[in-house]
Design an enzyme around this catalytic site. Structure first.
Site, short mmCIF file in Angstrom:
data_model
loop_
_atom_site.label_atom_id
_atom_site.label_comp_id
_atom_site.label_asym_id
_atom_site.label_seq_id
_atom_site.Cartn_x
_atom_site.Cartn_y
_atom_site.Cartn_z
N LYS A 51 -6.12 8.88 7.90
CA LYS A 51 -4.61 9.61 8.61
C LYS A 51 -4.61 10.79 8.42
CE LYS A 51 -2.23 4.83 8.25
NZ LYS A 51 -1.33 3.85 7.86
N GLN A 95 2.95 3.66 2.68
CA GLN A 95 1.75 2.89 2.85
C GLN A 95 1.98 1.51 2.20
OE1 GLN A 95 -0.61 3.80 4.76
NE2 GLN A 95 -1.95 2.04 4.48
N ASP A 118 6.30 4.03 11.56
CA ASP A 118 5.58 2.78 11.24
C ASP A 118 6.36 1.65 12.09
OD1 ASP A 118 4.35 2.40 8.02
OD2 ASP A 118 3.22 2.55 9.82
N1 LIG Z 1 2.85 1.54 6.02
C1 LIG Z 1 1.65 1.05 6.55
N2 LIG Z 1 1.40 1.26 7.92
C2 LIG Z 1 0.33 0.98 8.19
O1 LIG Z 1 -0.05 1.29 9.36
C3 LIG Z 1 -0.60 0.09 7.53
C4 LIG Z 1 -0.08 -0.02 5.97
N3 LIG Z 1 1.00 0.39 5.52
N4 LIG Z 1 -0.87 -0.85 5.33
C5 LIG Z 1 -2.32 -1.44 5.64
C6 LIG Z 1 -2.52 -1.41 7.20
C7 LIG Z 1 -3.90 -1.32 7.76
N5 LIG Z 1 -4.03 -0.11 8.49
C8 LIG Z 1 -5.20 0.32 8.83
C9 LIG Z 1 -5.38 1.74 9.14
C10 LIG Z 1 -6.72 2.47 9.54
C11 LIG Z 1 -7.77 1.61 9.54
C12 LIG Z 1 -9.09 2.04 9.88
O2 LIG Z 1 -9.12 3.54 9.79
N6 LIG Z 1 -10.00 1.42 9.98
C13 LIG Z 1 -11.34 1.77 10.31
C14 LIG Z 1 -12.38 1.50 9.05
C15 LIG Z 1 -11.60 2.02 7.88
C16 LIG Z 1 -12.92 1.91 6.63
O3 LIG Z 1 -13.87 2.69 6.78
O4 LIG Z 1 -12.50 1.29 5.82
C17 LIG Z 1 -11.93 1.13 11.53
O5 LIG Z 1 -11.56 -0.13 11.80
O6 LIG Z 1 -12.83 1.71 12.21
C18 LIG Z 1 -7.50 0.24 9.15
C19 LIG Z 1 -6.34 -0.40 8.92
C20 LIG Z 1 -2.80 0.69 8.72
N7 LIG Z 1 -1.81 -0.22 7.83
#
Ligand SMILES: Nc1nc(=O)c2c([nH]1)NC[C@@H]1CN(c3ccc(C(=O)N[C@@H](CCC(=O)O)C(=O)O)cc3)C=[N+]21
Length: 283
Positions: A51, A95, A118
């Site tokens: 992020k 988060q 969010d």
């Molecule tokens: N208040 C809050 N808001 C959220 O939006 C929130 C949260 N808590 N807790 C956890 C989940 C999960 N989440 C992700 C964000 C980015 C990737 C992301 O960047 N994924 C990459 C891979 C990341 C890696 O390399 O591990 C991809 O799918 O290409 C994944 C999951 C947001 N969340």
């Protein structure tokens, strides 16, 4: 099977968002995003890093507030109050998950709904279900932005969501309903899950169970959206869908990584810019 490449869609949308930020800066407004991270959860650290990288790439002012695992609920609530009143912060998130000694609902409720990028506060969730979202829920909006990019029409489609979390399942159901889809929310107590999922034109999976969905859960030529972020038997990042097993049955599918994840962040930063544009217009 057509790959729904969130990473590519995110990069394409970054271009227009960078322009919007430049226009804002000409008006003396820099969009501000703050993220409160509590503790050392490794997955959260990766997501927050992604992020931060994306926000800074777009020229958004990113502030990370990283508390130790032992931070008191009172101290966390005080920081939230400070951010609620910081005019340079257009939106912020806490988060999730937070440590057990902190009441997650109380923390979320303390966030000003006008800065709740969010979309988790009760006011935001209420507005979402009555169809007038104040702020868009990041992951759910990211999914819709991706489907829109690929021209998927949800009107009248049979959508099945596996998982009923406040972060993904429920907000995605609300947004799909808003697009006139017929939505079924399934969960761990659902009977005959396969019978239900194999009727879905669009299948959204967000249960945190590595490769749980195999092709016998999927209707021929369905669109499969995998929100999972799991590790497979070799510790490699994978989704809730067994990608290789489902690939020759789905018409379209998101990869993990590179699918919904990047779009979650796109929806988040788009929301921050939108709030900053509102601030600039009110100036
Ligand atoms: N208040 C809050 N808001 C959220 O939006 C929130 C949260 N808590 N807790 C956890 C989940 C999960 N989440 C992700 C964000 C980015 C990737 C992301 O960047 N994924 C990459 C891979 C990341 C890696 O390399 O591990 C991809 O799918 O290409 C994944 C999951 C947001 N969340």
């Amino acid at each position: 099977m057509k790959l729904l490449e969130g990473k590519k869609v995110a990069a394409a949308l970054d271009e227009t968002m960078t322009k919007r930020v430049e226009d804002l800066k000409k008006k003396g407004v820099t969009p501000g995003l703050a993220v409160i991270l509590v503790g050392e959860n490794s997955a959260s650290a990766v997501y927050v890093r992604n992020k931060k990288r994306r926000a800074e790439k777009l020229g958004i002012n990113f502030q990370l507030i990283h508390f130790d695992e032992t931070v008191s609920e009172r101290e966390l609530l005080a920081k939230i109050d400070e951010l609620n009143n910081d005019k340079d912060v257009d939106g912020f998130i806490v988060q999730l998950p937070v440590p057990d000694h902190i009441d997650e609902d109380k923390v979320i409720e303390a966030i000003d709904p006008n800065k709740d990028v969010d979309g988790f506060t009760p006011i935001s969730v209420g507005n979402l279900w009555i169809g007038t979202p104040l702020t868009k829920p990041a992951t759910a909006s990211g999914i819709l932005m991706m489907l829109d990019h690929y021209g998927v029409d949800l009107d009248g489609k049979n959508v099945v969501i596996v998982g009923r979390s406040n972060i993904v399942g429920k907000p995605t159901a609300a947004l799909m309903l808003d697009r006139n889809a017929t939505v079924t929310i399934t969960h761990s107590h659902t009977k005959n899950l396969k019978e239900i999922t194999s009727k879905a034109d669009v299948l959204v999976v967000a249960i945190g169970r590595a490769k749980f969905i195999t092709q016998d859960y999927v209707k021929d030529q369905a669109i499969v959206i995998d929100v999972g972020m799991d590790r497979d038997e070799n510790g490699k990042l994978c989704g809730d869908v067994d990608f290789d097993d489902v690939a020759d049955k789905a018409a379209m599918m998101t990869p993990v990584p590179g699918g919904v994840g990047p779009m979650t962040i796109t929806a988040l930063v788009d929301q921050v810019i939108e709030l900053a544009e509102g601030r600039a217009n009110g100036k």
